[in-house]
Design a protein around this motif. Sequence first.
Motif, PDB file in Angstrom:
ATOM      1  N   ILE A  28     -25.395  27.614  14.750  1.00  0.00           N
ATOM      2  CA  ILE A  28     -25.808  26.230  14.519  1.00  0.00           C
ATOM      3  C   ILE A  28     -27.080  25.924  15.306  1.00  0.00           C
ATOM      4  O   ILE A  28     -28.005  25.289  14.792  1.00  0.00           O
ATOM      5  CB  ILE A  28     -24.677  25.240  14.899  1.00  0.00           C
ATOM      6  CG1 ILE A  28     -23.472  25.450  13.976  1.00  0.00           C
ATOM      7  CG2 ILE A  28     -25.168  23.797  14.808  1.00  0.00           C
ATOM      8  CD1 ILE A  28     -22.221  24.713  14.414  1.00  0.00           C
ATOM      9  N   LEU A  31     -30.141  27.205  13.603  1.00  0.00           N
ATOM     10  CA  LEU A  31     -30.575  26.301  12.533  1.00  0.00           C
ATOM     11  C   LEU A  31     -31.189  25.020  13.095  1.00  0.00           C
ATOM     12  O   LEU A  31     -32.103  24.452  12.499  1.00  0.00           O
ATOM     13  CB  LEU A  31     -29.392  25.951  11.624  1.00  0.00           C
ATOM     14  CG  LEU A  31     -28.771  27.116  10.864  1.00  0.00           C
ATOM     15  CD1 LEU A  31     -27.492  26.678  10.157  1.00  0.00           C
ATOM     16  CD2 LEU A  31     -29.763  27.709   9.878  1.00  0.00           C
ATOM     17  N   ASP A  32     -30.695  24.555  14.244  1.00  0.00           N
ATOM     18  CA  ASP A  32     -31.145  23.303  14.838  1.00  0.00           C
ATOM     19  C   ASP A  32     -32.543  23.420  15.446  1.00  0.00           C
ATOM     20  O   ASP A  32     -33.410  22.592  15.179  1.00  0.00           O
ATOM     21  CB  ASP A  32     -30.136  22.861  15.908  1.00  0.00           C
ATOM     22  CG  ASP A  32     -30.456  21.507  16.514  1.00  0.00           C
ATOM     23  OD1 ASP A  32     -30.726  20.559  15.747  1.00  0.00           O
ATOM     24  OD2 ASP A  32     -30.415  21.388  17.747  1.00  0.00           O
ATOM     25  N   GLY A  34     -34.117  26.797  16.123  1.00  0.00           N
ATOM     26  CA  GLY A  34     -34.730  28.106  15.929  1.00  0.00           C
ATOM     27  C   GLY A  34     -34.584  29.009  17.144  1.00  0.00           C
ATOM     28  O   GLY A  34     -34.895  30.189  17.090  1.00  0.00           O
TER      29      GLY A  34
END
Length: 183
Positions: A28, A31-32, A34
């Motif tokens: 996560i 995705l948040d 990098g």
Amino acid sequence: MLLRIMDFIFSLIGLLAVLPILFLLTLIGLLDTGSPLFRQERVGKNKEPFILVKFRTMNKDTVSVASHLANASSITKFGHFLRRTKLDELPQLWNVLKGEMSLVGPRPGLYNQEKLVAERDKKGVFKVRPGITGLAQINEIDMSTPELLAATDAKMIETLNIKNYFQYIIETVAGKGFGDRVS
């Protein structure tokens, strides 16, 4: 010596137990921002430097300063969740396992927090390993008040025993305290 043995055992068990959570939070975080992990040089035992590892809660381009000096708008939505749940601290179990930190001890500061370093130096706080949690954290005392923090750290060191060790951990896991304020 007994506290170091307990730190080692509990951090190893903790890392193994939360491995799936660490993996999920890493994905996560990737995705948040990098870059899910945040590494920063901190002041350790005997004022020796070490690299603290946490989950990243702020944008990658945020200036590296103490949390109470950082801008709240730098914190990502996922970062707010990590801070509120204290899950951003889980990677520090690796620092504990390596012997750079303890589960219980004074939170490690930055070298550029000169007033805090000086106050802790006067009070002998650097004679112990820094910790993930401690008396100051459960009493919501953070690095924005260096004199009070250093005095609280010194008091914790003087009174630390097995009972307090477990009490600070349990109170932290139960949600007492909050972590460093952000401006």
